[in-house]
Design a protein around this motif. Structure first.
Motif, PDB file in Angstrom:
ATOM      1  N   PHE A   1       0.889  -1.200   0.023  1.00 45.59           N
ATOM      2  CA  PHE A   1       0.079  -0.081  -0.085  1.00 45.59           C
ATOM      3  C   PHE A   1       0.738   1.251  -0.079  1.00 45.59           C
ATOM      4  N   PRO A   2       1.853   1.481   0.985  1.00 47.12           N
ATOM      5  CA  PRO A   2       2.635   2.709   0.829  1.00 47.12           C
ATOM      6  C   PRO A   2       3.417   2.958  -0.385  1.00 47.12           C
ATOM      7  N   SER A   3       3.895   1.772  -0.837  1.00 45.26           N
ATOM      8  CA  SER A   3       4.719   1.755  -1.789  1.00 45.26           C
ATOM      9  C   SER A   3       4.016   2.282  -3.100  1.00 45.26           C
ATOM     10  N   ARG A   4       2.623   1.837  -3.468  1.00 50.22           N
ATOM     11  CA  ARG A   4       1.789   2.026  -4.478  1.00 50.22           C
ATOM     12  C   ARG A   4       1.320   3.447  -4.359  1.00 50.22           C
ATOM     13  N   GLN A   5       0.936   3.853  -2.952  1.00 51.21           N
ATOM     14  CA  GLN A   5      -0.028   5.034  -2.742  1.00 51.21           C
ATOM     15  C   GLN A   5       1.169   6.364  -2.892  1.00 51.21           C
ATOM     16  N   PHE A   6       2.246   6.188  -2.114  1.00 55.19           N
ATOM     17  CA  PHE A   6       2.895   7.266  -1.979  1.00 55.19           C
ATOM     18  C   PHE A   6       4.297   7.352  -2.847  1.00 55.19           C
ATOM     19  N   TYR A   7       4.911   5.950  -3.276  1.00 58.30           N
ATOM     20  CA  TYR A   7       6.199   6.075  -4.154  1.00 58.30           C
ATOM     21  C   TYR A   7       5.875   5.571  -5.417  1.00 58.30           C
TER      22      TYR A   7
END
Length: 111
Positions: free
Chosen positions: A97-103
């Protein structure tokens, strides 16, 4: 402040003057003047105030008008940033999730 504004009395006289200023500005002498009270004091051109122009205020701060003009438009530098592509502190399924959402999917999990 007393010396810089031209007060020539003794420490005891300044103490009495300061307490009077605090009373006039509804401030606690033990705490000092809040910024708003100080600003109203130095902007007051009446006999009760202590008007100071910008040059005087800069001098109180130890800054010359020339220094102030030179720093009027500070140069802003972009902060250095580094994308850490690999992390080892969470399970790969939690990292998605953070990889896709923010990076943009660039943050990799533990391989």
């Amino acid at each position: 402040f007393a010396v810089l504004t031209g007060f020539e009395g003794s420490d005891e006289e300044w103490s009495a003057e300061y307490e009077g200023l605090c009373e006039y500005l509804s401030c606690d002498p033990a705490v000092g003047l809040p910024v708003e009270a100080f600003c109203s004091l130095v902007d007051d051109e009446s006999d009760d105030g202590c008007y100071c122009d910008d040059e005087e205020l800069l001098r109180f701060l130890g800054v010359s008008a020339k220094d102030e003009e030179a720093s009027a438009e500070p140069e802003l530098k972009r902060p250095a940033s580094v994308l850490l592509r690999q992390q080892y502190r969470m399970h790969p399924s939690m990292n998605r999730f953070p990889s896709r959402q923010f990076y943009g999917g660039k943050g990799g999990g533990d391989v």
